[in-house]
Design a protein around this motif. Structure first.
Motif, PDB file in Angstrom:
ATOM      1  N   MET A   1       0.821  -1.201   0.000  1.00 47.24           N
ATOM      2  CA  MET A   1       0.000   0.000   0.000  1.00 47.24           C
ATOM      3  C   MET A   1       0.865   1.264   0.000  1.00 47.24           C
ATOM      4  O   MET A   1       0.554   2.220  -0.703  1.00 47.24           O
ATOM      5  CB  MET A   1      -0.927  -0.048   1.219  1.00 47.24           C
ATOM      6  CG  MET A   1      -1.981   0.990   1.198  1.00 47.24           C
ATOM      7  SD  MET A   1      -3.158   0.611  -0.114  1.00 47.24           S
ATOM      8  CE  MET A   1      -4.496   1.568   0.378  1.00 47.24           C
ATOM      9  N   ALA A   2       1.938   1.240   0.767  1.00 44.61           N
ATOM     10  CA  ALA A   2       2.833   2.395   0.835  1.00 44.61           C
ATOM     11  C   ALA A   2       3.540   2.594  -0.502  1.00 44.61           C
ATOM     12  O   ALA A   2       3.806   3.729  -0.903  1.00 44.61           O
ATOM     13  CB  ALA A   2       3.831   2.216   1.963  1.00 44.61           C
ATOM     14  N   ASP A   3       3.840   1.481  -1.176  1.00 45.49           N
ATOM     15  CA  ASP A   3       4.504   1.548  -2.472  1.00 45.49           C
ATOM     16  C   ASP A   3       3.601   2.221  -3.511  1.00 45.49           C
ATOM     17  O   ASP A   3       4.062   3.021  -4.318  1.00 45.49           O
ATOM     18  CB  ASP A   3       4.894   0.138  -2.916  1.00 45.49           C
ATOM     19  CG  ASP A   3       5.797   0.166  -4.131  1.00 45.49           C
ATOM     20  OD1 ASP A   3       6.684   1.043  -4.173  1.00 45.49           O
ATOM     21  OD2 ASP A   3       5.604  -0.669  -5.032  1.00 45.49           O
ATOM     22  N   LYS A   5       1.246   4.395  -2.868  1.00 46.75           N
ATOM     23  CA  LYS A   5       1.151   5.807  -2.496  1.00 46.75           C
ATOM     24  C   LYS A   5       2.376   6.573  -3.003  1.00 46.75           C
ATOM     25  O   LYS A   5       2.255   7.688  -3.509  1.00 46.75           O
ATOM     26  CB  LYS A   5       1.013   5.936  -0.986  1.00 46.75           C
ATOM     27  CG  LYS A   5       0.712   7.325  -0.517  1.00 46.75           C
ATOM     28  CD  LYS A   5       0.449   7.356   0.973  1.00 46.75           C
ATOM     29  CE  LYS A   5       0.116   8.762   1.410  1.00 46.75           C
ATOM     30  NZ  LYS A   5      -0.167   8.837   2.840  1.00 46.75           N
ATOM     31  N   LYS A   6       3.549   5.976  -2.884  1.00 44.35           N
ATOM     32  CA  LYS A   6       4.777   6.613  -3.368  1.00 44.35           C
ATOM     33  C   LYS A   6       4.734   6.800  -4.885  1.00 44.35           C
ATOM     34  O   LYS A   6       5.174   7.818  -5.411  1.00 44.35           O
ATOM     35  CB  LYS A   6       5.991   5.787  -2.979  1.00 44.35           C
ATOM     36  CG  LYS A   6       6.341   5.842  -1.513  1.00 44.35           C
ATOM     37  CD  LYS A   6       7.583   5.016  -1.233  1.00 44.35           C
ATOM     38  CE  LYS A   6       7.915   5.008   0.234  1.00 44.35           C
ATOM     39  NZ  LYS A   6       9.112   4.197   0.534  1.00 44.35           N
ATOM     40  N   LYS A   7       4.197   5.795  -5.581  1.00 44.85           N
ATOM     41  CA  LYS A   7       4.094   5.886  -7.030  1.00 44.85           C
ATOM     42  C   LYS A   7       3.142   7.006  -7.446  1.00 44.85           C
ATOM     43  O   LYS A   7       3.417   7.748  -8.395  1.00 44.85           O
ATOM     44  CB  LYS A   7       3.629   4.556  -7.618  1.00 44.85           C
ATOM     45  CG  LYS A   7       4.675   3.475  -7.585  1.00 44.85           C
ATOM     46  CD  LYS A   7       4.160   2.198  -8.205  1.00 44.85           C
ATOM     47  CE  LYS A   7       5.189   1.081  -8.133  1.00 44.85           C
ATOM     48  NZ  LYS A   7       4.694  -0.162  -8.725  1.00 44.85           N
ATOM     49  N   LYS A   8       2.021   7.140  -6.730  1.00 42.47           N
ATOM     50  CA  LYS A   8       1.070   8.212  -7.029  1.00 42.47           C
ATOM     51  C   LYS A   8       1.706   9.577  -6.799  1.00 42.47           C
ATOM     52  O   LYS A   8       1.557  10.496  -7.614  1.00 42.47           O
ATOM     53  CB  LYS A   8      -0.192   8.068  -6.169  1.00 42.47           C
ATOM     54  CG  LYS A   8      -1.109   6.971  -6.600  1.00 42.47           C
ATOM     55  CD  LYS A   8      -2.356   6.952  -5.726  1.00 42.47           C
ATOM     56  CE  LYS A   8      -3.290   5.809  -6.105  1.00 42.47           C
ATOM     57  NZ  LYS A   8      -4.488   5.788  -5.252  1.00 42.47           N
TER      58      LYS A   8
END
Length: 64
Positions: A1-3, A5-8
């Motif tokens: 999920m954090a990955d 968010k980082k991509k967005k």
């Protein structure tokens, strides 16, 4: 999920950077655009008007 968010966040940052670059390029294009040359009326128009004025002067002098 954090990955995800980082991509967005990275995608949004890239789009913002691209838009800022486009705005800067557009602003420079406006500043660097050459001024339009001053163009007078066409020579044919001037010639025609001159001919009309000359004929009118001849008629006024009754030389026609």
């Amino acid at each position: 999920m954090a990955d995800l968010k980082k991509k967005k966040i990275a995608a949004i940052a890239a789009v913002n950077a691209y838009l800022q670059d486009e705005e800067a390029a557009a602003a420079l294009a406006v500043l660097d655009a050459p001024a339009e040359p001053l163009v007078g009326p066409p020579l044919w128009a001037l010639s025609g008007r001159q001919e009309i004025m000359q004929m009118r002067r001849f008629i006024q002098m009754k030389a026609f």
